[in-house]
Write a protein that holds these residues in place. Structure first.
Motif, PDB file in Angstrom:
ATOM      1  N   LEU A 163       0.864  -1.182   0.000  1.00  0.00           N
ATOM      2  CA  LEU A 163       0.000   0.000   0.000  1.00  0.00           C
ATOM      3  C   LEU A 163       0.897   1.228   0.000  1.00  0.00           C
ATOM      4  CD1 LEU A 163      -3.003   0.820   0.163  1.00  0.00           C
ATOM      5  CD2 LEU A 163      -2.796   0.732   2.652  1.00  0.00           C
ATOM      6  N   GLN A 164       0.774   2.047  -1.044  1.00  0.00           N
ATOM      7  CA  GLN A 164       1.674   3.171  -1.207  1.00  0.00           C
ATOM      8  C   GLN A 164       0.907   4.489  -1.257  1.00  0.00           C
ATOM      9  OE1 GLN A 164       3.370   1.758  -4.906  1.00  0.00           O
ATOM     10  NE2 GLN A 164       5.186   0.983  -3.840  1.00  0.00           N
ATOM     11  N   LYS A 182       3.451  -2.087   8.897  1.00  0.00           N
ATOM     12  CA  LYS A 182       4.169  -0.894   8.454  1.00  0.00           C
ATOM     13  C   LYS A 182       5.671  -1.083   8.591  1.00  0.00           C
ATOM     14  CE  LYS A 182       4.170   4.151   9.028  1.00  0.00           C
ATOM     15  NZ  LYS A 182       3.622   5.292   9.815  1.00  0.00           N
ATOM     16  N   THR A 183       6.380  -0.732   7.552  1.00  0.00           N
ATOM     17  CA  THR A 183       7.839  -0.803   7.600  1.00  0.00           C
ATOM     18  C   THR A 183       8.401   0.514   8.129  1.00  0.00           C
ATOM     19  OG1 THR A 183       8.120   0.063   5.364  1.00  0.00           O
ATOM     20  CG2 THR A 183       7.821  -2.322   5.594  1.00  0.00           C
ATOM     21  N   GLY A 184       9.701   0.539   8.390  1.00  0.00           N
ATOM     22  CA  GLY A 184      10.333   1.740   8.916  1.00  0.00           C
ATOM     23  C   GLY A 184      10.281   2.913   7.964  1.00  0.00           C
ATOM     24  N   ASP A 185      10.208   2.654   6.674  1.00  0.00           N
ATOM     25  CA  ASP A 185      10.184   3.754   5.702  1.00  0.00           C
ATOM     26  C   ASP A 185       8.761   4.137   5.288  1.00  0.00           C
ATOM     27  OD1 ASP A 185       9.521   1.527   4.294  1.00  0.00           O
ATOM     28  OD2 ASP A 185      11.121   1.687   2.806  1.00  0.00           O
ATOM     29  N   TYR A 205       2.490  -3.280   4.084  1.00  0.00           N
ATOM     30  CA  TYR A 205       2.523  -4.498   3.287  1.00  0.00           C
ATOM     31  C   TYR A 205       1.793  -5.642   3.997  1.00  0.00           C
ATOM     32  CZ  TYR A 205       5.926  -6.542   6.494  1.00  0.00           C
ATOM     33  OH  TYR A 205       6.532  -7.057   7.613  1.00  0.00           O
ATOM     34  N   ILE A 206       1.373  -6.622   3.228  1.00  0.00           N
ATOM     35  CA  ILE A 206       0.827  -7.880   3.729  1.00  0.00           C
ATOM     36  C   ILE A 206       1.451  -9.001   2.918  1.00  0.00           C
ATOM     37  CG2 ILE A 206      -1.219  -9.360   3.943  1.00  0.00           C
ATOM     38  CD1 ILE A 206      -2.914  -6.868   4.221  1.00  0.00           C
TER      39      ILE A 206
END
Length: 379
Positions: free
Chosen positions: A28-29, A61-64, A68-69
């Motif tokens: 998801l962006q 949620k990633t650090g940046d 994502y899943i």
């Protein structure tokens, strides 16, 4: 399915996980701003019963800042939408309009990048119009269901001739009452049962009374399931007990009905298809016919064992199966398996199965297929 019946069907992760073969990552962006203090994002699709807040399909949620899943699904066709936990907070177009289902065909390890334009709750919601015909009435806005310690709205469709005649009518019981007659309560479409019957009857077709029982919202997955599942203890047996021992006697007492099994039918879609199959299998002396639309047999596989015990009783009952190929091959496979249990020779004219190449899991599809089912049980 635009929320579809909303709460819906499919190839649940817990079920298909046993056969998982293909990796898929959803990313998801550029997520647009929203009203949530701590926003959470989910995928709702035909792989998780269109549940808008399934934690198995919650984005991490990633650090940046990327969401994502990672999942594993079988090779199949899938549909989905992005939500923030409820259908009021579903993704929308940039100007707030309803978006169609996202879809993909999974054949190999896949990365799916998703950009949400906006959210539905950022805009004033335009209420749908009432579309129920004059032949639709409310039996009770809060009919007591003692078996579930709950209350539900119960609708009734009375043929135009009912008021001026003294004759008795056969009765069709249907689930998900919100979605049967009125777009205002359906939210994302309706079956249009009343308009279909008005048209058929006007052309000389058989007259039925139709009784619709509202689903229980978040309780639907349990109330329409006679078996325990990953969603909790099944309440379907209690729900069907209510239909047979409370609602039907009430309808028979207060309306002019033909009460025998040959004149009593039951029908529904998705989870409603599962519970309809269970109802006629458990009470073949009450229901003489059933409409099994896009059945969610995956969540109640134990029904196959139960059906093997009553094939003789059901051989003389009319059972109509229909589903669309675009709903996923596992649904079709499950439906075929149940059909083979009931009619292993495929020669019983009382039991019919249809697979429609263009069929999707939504009210528009069930609306289109309803007349053929109605004709089937009317003959």
């Amino acid at each position: 399915m635009n929320k579809g019946i909303c709460l819906f069907f499919g190839l649940m992760f817990g079920y298909i996980g046993l056969h998982a073969q293909i990796k898929v990552r959803f990313e998801l962006q550029n997520v647009p701003k929203n009203k949530d203090v701590v926003p959470q994002y989910f995928i709702a699709g035909n792989f998780n019963n269109w549940s808008p807040n399934d934690t198995t399909f919650r984005f991490k949620k990633t650090g940046d800042g990327l969401y994502y899943i990672d999942q594993q699904l079988e090779s199949d066709a899938y549909e989905f939408k992005i939500t923030r936990g409820t259908w009021d907070k579903v993704e929308a177009t940039a100007n707030g309009k309803t978006v169609g289902n996202r879809s993909f065909q999974l054949k190999k390890d896949t990365l799916i990048k998703i950009t949400v334009a906006n959210w539905a709750d950022e805009f004033a919601k335009e209420l749908p119009k009432h579309t129920a015909s004059v032949n639709v009435h409310v039996v009770d806005s809060a009919f007591v269901i003692p078996q579930l310690n709950a209350k539900r709205k119960v609708w009734i469709y009375l043929p135009a001739s009912y008021a001026s005649s003294t004759k008795k009518y056969p009765v069709l019981y249907m689930h998900d009452g919100q979605n049967l007659f009125d777009e205002f309560t359906g939210g994302y479409g309706e079956w249009g049962v009343d308009e279909v019957l008005d048209s058929i009857i006007a052309k000389g077709g058989k007259e039925y009374i139709v009784v619709g029982i509202d689903h229980g919202g978040s309780e639907r997955l349990k109330e329409y399931n006679p078996y325990d599942s990953q969603y909790g203890k099944g309440k379907g047996k209690a729900y069907v007990d209510f239909l047979v021992n409370n609602l039907k006697p009430y309808i028979d007492q207060h309306y002019r009905t033909k009460t025998d099994y040959k004149n009593t039918a039951i029908a529904g879609s998705s989870m409603g298809g599962l519970i309809s199959m269970y109802a006629i299998a458990t009470y073949p002396k009450v229901y003489g016919s059933a409409g099994i639309f896009s059945p969610a047999f995956w969540i109640g596989k134990a029904i196959e064992t139960d059906l093997k015990k009553v094939t003789k009783e059901l051989a003389q009952r009319k059972i109509y199966f229909v589903a669309g190929n675009l709903e996923g091959k596992m649904m079709i496979n499950d439906m075929q398996q149940v059909y083979r249990i009931l009619d292993p020779t495929a020669r019983n004219k009382n039991i019919k199965i249809l697979e429609k190449a263009d069929g999707k899991h939504n009210e528009a599809f069930w609306h289109r297929e309803f007349p053929a089912f109605y004709q089937f049980i009317s003959n």
